[in-house]
Design an enzyme around this catalytic site. Structure first.
Site, short mmCIF file in Angstrom:
data_model
loop_
_atom_site.label_atom_id
_atom_site.label_comp_id
_atom_site.label_asym_id
_atom_site.label_seq_id
_atom_site.Cartn_x
_atom_site.Cartn_y
_atom_site.Cartn_z
N VAL A 48 0.86 -1.18 0.00
CA VAL A 48 0.00 0.00 0.00
C VAL A 48 0.90 1.23 0.00
O VAL A 48 1.83 1.32 0.79
CB VAL A 48 -0.96 0.00 1.21
CG1 VAL A 48 -1.82 1.25 1.21
CG2 VAL A 48 -1.83 -1.24 1.22
N LYS B 184 -3.42 0.49 -3.11
CA LYS B 184 -3.04 -0.90 -2.88
C LYS B 184 -2.74 -1.52 -4.24
O LYS B 184 -3.57 -1.47 -5.14
CB LYS B 184 -4.19 -1.64 -2.19
CG LYS B 184 -3.93 -3.10 -1.92
CD LYS B 184 -5.15 -3.72 -1.21
CE LYS B 184 -4.94 -5.16 -0.87
NZ LYS B 184 -6.11 -5.70 -0.11
N ASP C 224 -13.22 -10.84 9.10
CA ASP C 224 -11.82 -10.67 9.50
C ASP C 224 -11.65 -9.41 10.36
O ASP C 224 -10.74 -8.61 10.13
CB ASP C 224 -10.90 -10.63 8.28
CG ASP C 224 -9.45 -10.97 8.62
OD1 ASP C 224 -9.21 -11.59 9.69
OD2 ASP C 224 -8.57 -10.61 7.82
#
Length: 180
Positions: free
Chosen positions: A1, A16, A112
């Site tokens: 990134v 990214k 996540d």
């Protein structure tokens, strides 16, 4: 990134970059465009804002909101150097819970949630937590329809996964995000 300049808007963004592998190139493309498709549905002050994506010279790119504060884990380890107090934890937990509620209302589950995926935005003298990294997010309303979650694959970060995510990641629902 990387930090970059979005030429069309003149804004500084986080960029990214993902190199396309020789093997599983098609799968990587599908995975990235699935993430972008789901992420682009989200508009909430505690979710990192998606700007743009595409392919340039064999490299996938995603342009997103740039946040200067780093992630929550880094803040705890490097800045606080101690566990968060209850008021400090609530300053993060409440806005992130609100962001998750927004995601869940859209029929999605993040899968996540962890300190590394909570970025801190410094807006003046305030710290604003924002949920990031939507690579494992999927629609729980369409569970089982995705090629991404094969029956025996485990998706998530072990120390933060709900028990049901270990046993049936394909059909995991919003309570797993709350657990995390």
């Amino acid at each position: 990134v990387f930090e970059a300049l979005h030429v069309a808007t003149g804004k500084t963004v986080a960029l990214k970059l993902v190199s396309l592998p020789v093997v599983d190139r098609e799968e990587t493309l599908r995975e990235m465009f699935r993430e972008v498709s789901l992420w682009s549905r989200l508009d909430h002050p505690n979710i990192v804002r998606f700007h743009d994506s595409g392919i340039q010279q064999g490299t996938l790119y995603v342009s997103m909101e740039l946040l200067a504060g780093g992630d929550l884990l880094r803040r705890i380890r490097n800045e606080l150097k101690r566990p968060m107090t209850s008021p400090e934890a609530l300053e993060v937990a409440i806005p992130i819970a609100d962001a998750l509620a927004h995601i869940h209302r859209k029929g999605l589950v993040h899968r996540d949630v962890k300190p590394e995926n909570i970025l801190i935005d410094h807006s003046g003298d305030r710290r604003v937590p924002k949920l990031s990294d939507f690579g494992l997010m999927k629609s729980y309303l369409e569970a089982g329809m995705s090629f991404m979650t094969q029956q025996l694959w485990i998706k998530g970060t072990p120390g933060f996964m709900a028990p049901e995510q270990w046993t049936d990641t394909r059909y995991v629902r919003p309570p797993a995000d709350v657990y995390s």
